[in-house]
Write a protein that holds these residues in place. Structure first.
Motif, PDB file in Angstrom:
ATOM      1  N   ILE A  53       0.848  -1.203   0.000  1.00 29.90           N
ATOM      2  CA  ILE A  53       0.000   0.000   0.000  1.00 29.90           C
ATOM      3  C   ILE A  53       0.882   1.252   0.000  1.00 29.90           C
ATOM      4  N   ALA A  54       1.927   1.236   0.829  1.00 28.51           N
ATOM      5  CA  ALA A  54       2.824   2.407   0.888  1.00 28.51           C
ATOM      6  C   ALA A  54       3.438   2.645  -0.484  1.00 28.51           C
ATOM      7  N   ARG A  55       3.784   1.544  -1.154  1.00 23.82           N
ATOM      8  CA  ARG A  55       4.406   1.681  -2.468  1.00 23.82           C
ATOM      9  C   ARG A  55       3.422   2.269  -3.483  1.00 23.82           C
ATOM     10  N   ALA A  56       2.174   1.802  -3.439  1.00 24.92           N
ATOM     11  CA  ALA A  56       1.170   2.288  -4.399  1.00 24.92           C
ATOM     12  C   ALA A  56       0.912   3.777  -4.188  1.00 24.92           C
ATOM     13  N   ILE A  57       0.817   4.187  -2.909  1.00 28.04           N
ATOM     14  CA  ILE A  57       0.476   5.581  -2.602  1.00 28.04           C
ATOM     15  C   ILE A  57       1.608   6.539  -2.968  1.00 28.04           C
ATOM     16  N   ASN A  58       2.835   6.042  -2.864  1.00 27.93           N
ATOM     17  CA  ASN A  58       3.979   6.946  -3.100  1.00 27.93           C
ATOM     18  C   ASN A  58       4.614   6.751  -4.469  1.00 27.93           C
ATOM     19  N   HIS A  59       3.879   6.194  -5.417  1.00 32.76           N
ATOM     20  CA  HIS A  59       4.510   5.867  -6.694  1.00 32.76           C
ATOM     21  C   HIS A  59       4.732   7.108  -7.556  1.00 32.76           C
ATOM     22  N   PRO A  60       5.900   7.178  -8.250  1.00 33.09           N
ATOM     23  CA  PRO A  60       6.161   8.354  -9.101  1.00 33.09           C
ATOM     24  C   PRO A  60       5.178   8.503 -10.270  1.00 33.09           C
ATOM     25  N   ARG A  61       4.408   7.446 -10.609  1.00 31.53           N
ATOM     26  CA  ARG A  61       3.421   7.595 -11.699  1.00 31.53           C
ATOM     27  C   ARG A  61       2.168   8.329 -11.222  1.00 31.53           C
ATOM     28  N   GLY A  62       2.102   8.670  -9.945  1.00 26.75           N
ATOM     29  CA  GLY A  62       0.969   9.457  -9.455  1.00 26.75           C
ATOM     30  C   GLY A  62       0.196   8.749  -8.368  1.00 26.75           C
ATOM     31  N   LYS A  63      -0.760   9.493  -7.761  1.00 23.73           N
ATOM     32  CA  LYS A  63      -1.593   8.926  -6.690  1.00 23.73           C
ATOM     33  C   LYS A  63      -2.691   8.075  -7.306  1.00 23.73           C
ATOM     34  N   PRO A  64      -2.862   6.854  -6.841  1.00 23.80           N
ATOM     35  CA  PRO A  64      -3.929   6.017  -7.398  1.00 23.80           C
ATOM     36  C   PRO A  64      -5.316   6.384  -6.849  1.00 23.80           C
ATOM     37  N   ASP A  65      -6.383   6.089  -7.623  1.00 26.85           N
ATOM     38  CA  ASP A  65      -7.756   6.199  -7.113  1.00 26.85           C
ATOM     39  C   ASP A  65      -8.169   4.858  -6.510  1.00 26.85           C
ATOM     40  N   THR A  66      -7.582   3.784  -7.022  1.00 26.27           N
ATOM     41  CA  THR A  66      -7.964   2.435  -6.574  1.00 26.27           C
ATOM     42  C   THR A  66      -6.709   1.615  -6.303  1.00 26.27           C
ATOM     43  N   ILE A  67      -6.715   0.931  -5.157  1.00 25.72           N
ATOM     44  CA  ILE A  67      -5.657  -0.061  -4.893  1.00 25.72           C
ATOM     45  C   ILE A  67      -6.374  -1.380  -4.637  1.00 25.72           C
ATOM     46  N   ALA A  68      -6.121  -2.355  -5.480  1.00 24.03           N
ATOM     47  CA  ALA A  68      -6.781  -3.662  -5.303  1.00 24.03           C
ATOM     48  C   ALA A  68      -5.743  -4.668  -4.813  1.00 24.03           C
ATOM     49  N   ILE A  69      -6.080  -5.345  -3.715  1.00 20.48           N
ATOM     50  CA  ILE A  69      -5.159  -6.351  -3.164  1.00 20.48           C
ATOM     51  C   ILE A  69      -5.864  -7.698  -3.198  1.00 20.48           C
ATOM     52  N   THR A  70      -5.242  -8.687  -3.774  1.00 19.46           N
ATOM     53  CA  THR A  70      -5.827 -10.026  -3.824  1.00 19.46           C
ATOM     54  C   THR A  70      -4.897 -11.004  -3.129  1.00 19.46           C
ATOM     55  N   LEU A  71      -5.476 -11.851  -2.280  1.00 20.64           N
ATOM     56  CA  LEU A  71      -4.677 -12.910  -1.633  1.00 20.64           C
ATOM     57  C   LEU A  71      -5.232 -14.250  -2.064  1.00 20.64           C
ATOM     58  N   GLU A  72      -4.367 -15.158  -2.374  1.00 21.23           N
ATOM     59  CA  GLU A  72      -4.803 -16.492  -2.800  1.00 21.23           C
ATOM     60  C   GLU A  72      -3.969 -17.552  -2.112  1.00 21.23           C
ATOM     61  N   LYS A  73      -4.633 -18.603  -1.673  1.00 20.39           N
ATOM     62  CA  LYS A  73      -3.886 -19.702  -1.056  1.00 20.39           C
ATOM     63  C   LYS A  73      -3.333 -20.580  -2.183  1.00 20.39           C
ATOM     64  N   LEU A  74      -2.072 -20.991  -2.067  1.00 17.91           N
ATOM     65  CA  LEU A  74      -1.522 -21.871  -3.104  1.00 17.91           C
ATOM     66  C   LEU A  74      -2.069 -23.284  -2.926  1.00 17.91           C
ATOM     67  N   ARG A  75      -2.513 -23.876  -4.020  1.00 16.47           N
ATOM     68  CA  ARG A  75      -3.081 -25.221  -3.920  1.00 16.47           C
ATOM     69  C   ARG A  75      -2.033 -26.293  -4.219  1.00 16.47           C
ATOM     70  N   ARG A  76      -1.002 -25.868  -4.952  1.00 19.79           N
ATOM     71  CA  ARG A  76       0.055 -26.844  -5.292  1.00 19.79           C
ATOM     72  C   ARG A  76       1.417 -26.289  -4.908  1.00 19.79           C
ATOM     73  N   LYS A  77       2.379 -27.187  -4.712  1.00 16.16           N
ATOM     74  CA  LYS A  77       3.741 -26.722  -4.404  1.00 16.16           C
ATOM     75  C   LYS A  77       4.285 -25.980  -5.612  1.00 16.16           C
ATOM     76  N   PRO A  78       4.960 -24.845  -5.414  1.00 13.51           N
ATOM     77  CA  PRO A  78       5.499 -24.126  -6.575  1.00 13.51           C
ATOM     78  C   PRO A  78       6.642 -24.877  -7.259  1.00 13.51           C
TER      79      PRO A  78
END
Ligand code: PML
Length: 280
Positions: A53-78
């Motif tokens: 979140i800190a990275r998204a808010i302070n990005h040189p490309r500008g302030k975002p209107d939306t930050i979407a965070i997705t978490l997923e459980k891994l089902r298989r070993k990488p």
């Protein structure tokens, strides 16, 4: 994490898209600000979310209107892989940088036409969120969604490997998140047998070093590949002519890959040494 802002020039089209699709998520009329991915232990999740979140808010490309965070459980070993060896070429201007890119890519089997196509994609005012897939000889763009490109997802590095990578990069004074994440991504990409090489130019206006990566020559950093303050950039993956696009996209977007071993990290290396290195 994906951060974006509204593209005011397309506000009517954007509203229409949201009415027809969904109120959340990114529309093709949003401007990409920043993105980040990783494979993490459960105990690290809240720390990582705060960092993203800190990275998204302070990005040189500008302030975002939306930050979407997705978490997923891994089902298989990488799948486990080694990182690409890292080197930096001594390009001192855009002209030499482009010449070096051209020489390395041609030696990796990419046609001049395909290279021109890659540069023209990166010059487009609409920054791609993902990467473009370009065939290595005919230079055709084959990813199905031209506005989105292909997103490389589900990639990470073990704590032990991350420690070694950080130490190696610190030895070259380049131990920064931008470089580490780019090496992780390029290593997953290069592990696909469909992909011959990658060209990346950062869309961060303050960051002018790009890279060319391949199994053959490793991860070659290219300083001064773009003008400062330019928001243009992107990634192009050069693929074999007969690539099974669906299979490749499935690998890049949904197969989990983790780096467990770190290859050498050299300093500045002249072009001829890079071309002699052939890691394959
Ligand atoms: C990006 O912005 O994601 C691209 C980063 C390129 C890093 C190149 C390097 O310095 O090694």
């Amino acid at each position: 994490m994906r951060a974006s802002k509204k593209n005011r020039a397309h506000s009517t089209k954007r509203k229409k898209y949201i009415q027809q699709h969904s109120a959340s998520g990114l529309t093709p009329y949003d401007i990409h600000v920043s993105g980040a991915e990783g494979l993490y232990k459960e105990s690290d999740i809240s720390r990582i979310i705060n960092e993203y979140i800190a990275r998204a808010i302070n990005h040189p490309r500008g302030k975002p209107d939306t930050i979407a965070i997705t978490l997923e459980k891994l089902r298989r070993k990488p799948l486990t892989i080694s990182s690409l060896p890292v080197k930096t070429i001594n390009s001192r201007s855009r002209v030499t940088a482009e010449r070096f890119v051209q020489k390395i890519l041609v030696s990796a089997g990419i046609s001049e036409h395909a290279i021109e196509k890659a540069f023209s994609i990166m010059q487009s005012p609409q920054t791609l969120r993902g990467a473009a897939l370009v065939t290595k000889v005919s230079g055709s763009r084959i990813d199905p969604d031209k506005q989105r490109g292909v997103r490389v997802s589900r990639l990470g590095i073990t704590e032990k490997a991350a420690g070694i990578l950080s130490r190696n990069l610190a030895g070259q004074k380049i131990n920064i998140t931008t470089v580490k994440e780019a090496i992780i991504l390029a290593s997953k990409v290069a592990s696909s047998q469909h992909i011959m090489a990658e060209l990346c130019i950062s869309d961060d206006p303050d960051y002018t070093t790009g890279y060319v990566s391949s199994r053959k020559y490793g991860y070659v950093r290219i300083p001064h590949i773009k003008r400062k303050r330019s928001k243009k950039g992107g990634r192009v993956f050069f693929v074999r002519e007969n690539t099974d696009v669906e299979e490749l996209i499935e690998f890049l977007e949904t197969s989990s890959v983790i780096i467990i071993k770190i290859a050498d990290c050299s300093g500045v290396v002249p072009l001829h040494e890079i071309l002699d290195s052939n890691n394959k």
